[in-house]
Design a protein around this motif. Sequence first.
Motif, PDB file in Angstrom:
ATOM      1  N   SER A  12      15.067  -5.946   0.895  1.00  0.00           N
ATOM      2  CA  SER A  12      15.629  -6.232  -0.431  1.00  0.00           C
ATOM      3  C   SER A  12      15.446  -7.679  -0.872  1.00  0.00           C
ATOM      4  N   TRP A  38      12.140  -8.340  -6.020  1.00  0.00           N
ATOM      5  CA  TRP A  38      13.088  -7.940  -4.982  1.00  0.00           C
ATOM      6  C   TRP A  38      14.324  -7.272  -5.571  1.00  0.00           C
ATOM      7  N   ARG A  98      11.262   0.860  -6.735  1.00  0.00           N
ATOM      8  CA  ARG A  98      11.672   0.658  -5.353  1.00  0.00           C
ATOM      9  C   ARG A  98      13.084   1.181  -5.142  1.00  0.00           C
ATOM     10  N   ASN A 118      15.848   0.085  -2.499  1.00  0.00           N
ATOM     11  CA  ASN A 118      16.161  -0.847  -1.422  1.00  0.00           C
ATOM     12  C   ASN A 118      16.992  -0.196  -0.322  1.00  0.00           C
ATOM     13  N   ASN A 128      14.345   1.230   1.866  1.00  0.00           N
ATOM     14  CA  ASN A 128      13.232   0.334   2.232  1.00  0.00           C
ATOM     15  C   ASN A 128      11.881   0.883   1.773  1.00  0.00           C
TER      16      ASN A 128
END
Length: 126
Positions: A30, A53, A72, A74, A77
Amino acid sequence: QVRVVESGGGLVQPGGSLRLSCVASGYTFSLHTMGWFRQAPGKEREFVAAISWTASSTLYADSVKGRFTVARDNAKNTVYLQMNSLKPEDTGVYYCARDLRTFGDVTTRSWHYGNWGQGTQVTVSS
């Protein structure tokens, strides 16, 4: 040990879609921007997309803008690349990599990226 593993490639007809996944481990996922690159036969590796991020910023190559979406999760992952309206020129090996800087902003500069995965082959052909 840092590791990134791509999956989801395959053979698809022009106009079709694929979703690539990249699972990372061995570091705090992250805190790092993630990028997607690709390499076509006989060509240099080129930037495709990146996501910050926090997922608040994304960046795309002009050639894929409006057709590809990077995202994404987080908690898992994992970074994704949704590819729609695929063209034969999208054919290549797609690589995932992490920006080695923590809290780095999205960038096209390949020298910021490391821990490259093994790649996943995408072939767009009728």
